[in-house]
Write an enzyme that holds these catalytic residues in place. Structure first.
Site, PDB file in Angstrom:
ATOM      1  N   ARG A 133       0.859  -1.175   0.000  1.00  0.00           N
ATOM      2  CA  ARG A 133       0.000   0.000   0.000  1.00  0.00           C
ATOM      3  C   ARG A 133       0.896   1.226   0.000  1.00  0.00           C
ATOM      4  O   ARG A 133       1.999   1.206   0.545  1.00  0.00           O
ATOM      5  CB  ARG A 133      -0.928   0.024   1.231  1.00  0.00           C
ATOM      6  CG  ARG A 133      -2.113  -0.914   1.139  1.00  0.00           C
ATOM      7  CD  ARG A 133      -3.128  -0.431   0.122  1.00  0.00           C
ATOM      8  NE  ARG A 133      -4.321  -1.275   0.071  1.00  0.00           N
ATOM      9  CZ  ARG A 133      -4.528  -2.219  -0.832  1.00  0.00           C
ATOM     10  NH1 ARG A 133      -3.605  -2.455  -1.745  1.00  0.00           N
ATOM     11  NH2 ARG A 133      -5.642  -2.928  -0.818  1.00  0.00           N
ATOM     12  N   GLU A 136      -3.614   7.826  -3.865  1.00  0.00           N
ATOM     13  CA  GLU A 136      -4.099   7.463  -5.193  1.00  0.00           C
ATOM     14  C   GLU A 136      -5.439   8.143  -5.498  1.00  0.00           C
ATOM     15  O   GLU A 136      -6.282   8.268  -4.610  1.00  0.00           O
ATOM     16  CB  GLU A 136      -4.258   5.944  -5.283  1.00  0.00           C
ATOM     17  CG  GLU A 136      -2.936   5.202  -5.152  1.00  0.00           C
ATOM     18  CD  GLU A 136      -3.103   3.694  -5.264  1.00  0.00           C
ATOM     19  OE1 GLU A 136      -4.196   3.216  -5.625  1.00  0.00           O
ATOM     20  OE2 GLU A 136      -2.122   2.978  -4.986  1.00  0.00           O
ATOM     21  N   HIS A 150      -1.499   0.892 -10.095  1.00  0.00           N
ATOM     22  CA  HIS A 150      -2.112  -0.116  -9.218  1.00  0.00           C
ATOM     23  C   HIS A 150      -2.647  -1.300 -10.037  1.00  0.00           C
ATOM     24  O   HIS A 150      -3.836  -1.622 -10.014  1.00  0.00           O
ATOM     25  CB  HIS A 150      -3.231   0.505  -8.386  1.00  0.00           C
ATOM     26  CG  HIS A 150      -3.464  -0.219  -7.088  1.00  0.00           C
ATOM     27  ND1 HIS A 150      -3.699   0.425  -5.903  1.00  0.00           N
ATOM     28  CD2 HIS A 150      -3.497  -1.545  -6.788  1.00  0.00           C
ATOM     29  CE1 HIS A 150      -3.865  -0.458  -4.932  1.00  0.00           C
ATOM     30  NE2 HIS A 150      -3.744  -1.667  -5.449  1.00  0.00           N
TER      31      HIS A 150
END
Length: 315
Positions: free
Chosen positions: A235, A264, A282
């Site tokens: 993450r 993000e 991602h």
């Protein structure tokens, strides 16, 4: 029929399966739910299928709630306050296992891309700036035989390590709270800084949030070799992005590969300006069969809740 909110558009197979059993509402927006929107959803729906970016913080669980289950689409659930959900009587599940291999594959993609300067080379070709092959052009890091250090030796960490060992003959080190029994040689080190110091390539696979926020800070990066390559498939908040940018700008480390970012979809301009970092949007689980499997697993947990059974992937 129970009212189900799906907070992002899922593959069509998942939507068809959901609509066959529930009264489904699908949010078309790519933006995550705000805390206020999450609170409203908890009051309006029997079940919710959320994902990364939906802000189910403690404040969202205050008041009269209709919702009984949050079946998260994804293995990471640091966007859900599980303790607050439990206090409010809301069950929470996630989608482990099905994401392991796809995420590990992205880890290898980033290792190879960052070590062999693939992103930089592709940009050169697209810009018509390649002047031809030469013996010293764009020399990168040879991967085979290098030592890989895994931060977090869970399912994904082990899958990355297995690929590195069997595919590239890489010695494996790992930093983890407990010792792991695996089917390949792997040595546990005592501290994070020991790992950062000894390994040639670092791959981060720990869960986000909590005590792991900014686990990789300036001091950890400073422990790396100047030839070191850093990869994050965990993450974004696990890494102090400002510290990583500084390490890349100054040549403190050789390069990095990132599939996740702290805020993000925002990616700092400084990352985009650097040639020695590979940036992916991602893509960890971005394969249709994997996303369909994740969606079905989330639905299976909602169905289990509806039928009064324990959630198969309860967290």
């Amino acid at each position: 029929m129970k009212k189900l909110l799906i907070t992002r558009v899922l593959p069509e197979a998942n939507l068809e399966a959901a609509r066959a059993r529930f009264d489904v509402t699908v949010r078309e927006s790519a933006d995550g739910l705000t805390v206020a929107e999450a609170a409203q959803a908890l009051a309006d729906y029997d079940a919710i299928l959320p994902t990364l970016g939906d802000q189910f913080s403690a404040e969202a669980f205050i008041g009269d709630l209709r919702c009984g289950v949050l079946a998260n689409f994804g293995v990471g659930y640091n966007h859900i306050d599980v303790a607050a959900a439990g206090m409010a009587g809301v069950s929470v599940s996630n989608t482990p296992d099905v994401v392991t291999d796809a995420t590990a594959d992205i880890g290898l993609t980033l290792i190879l891309s960052a070590c062999r300067r693939a992103g930089e080379g592709e940009r050169m070709v697209r810009a018509d700036a390649w002047t031809g092959w030469s013996p010293t052009q764009m020399l990168g890091t040879h991967v085979t035989g290098k030592t890989v250090g895994i931060v977090g030796m869970g399912r994904i960490g082990q899958a990355v390590a297995r690929r590195c060992h069997f595919g590239f003959e890489m010695p494996v080190l790992y930093f983890n709270r407990s010792r792991k029994s695996v089917d390949f040689p792997a040595r546990q080190v005592e501290t994070l800084h020991d790992l950062m110091r000894e390994a040639d390539i670092i791959v981060v696979t720990v869960p986000g949030g909590g005590g792991n926020a900014h686990l990789i800070d300036a001091a950890a990066l400073a422990a790396m070799k100047p030839t070191g390559i850093f990869v994050n498939i965990a993450r974004g908040d696990v890494v102090d992005e400002a510290a990583l940018i500084a390490a890349l700008q100054t040549g403190q480390i050789a390069g990095a590969g990132l599939d996740v970012f702290e805020h993000e979809p925002h990616v700092p301009d400084a990352f985009r300006a650097l040639e020695n970092v590979v940036l992916l949007p991602h893509l960890g689980t971005a394969a249709l069969e994997i996303r369909e499997a994740m969606g079905q697993m989330a639905l299976d947990n909602i169905i289990a809740w509806e039928e009064g059974r324990p959630l198969p992937q309860a967290v």
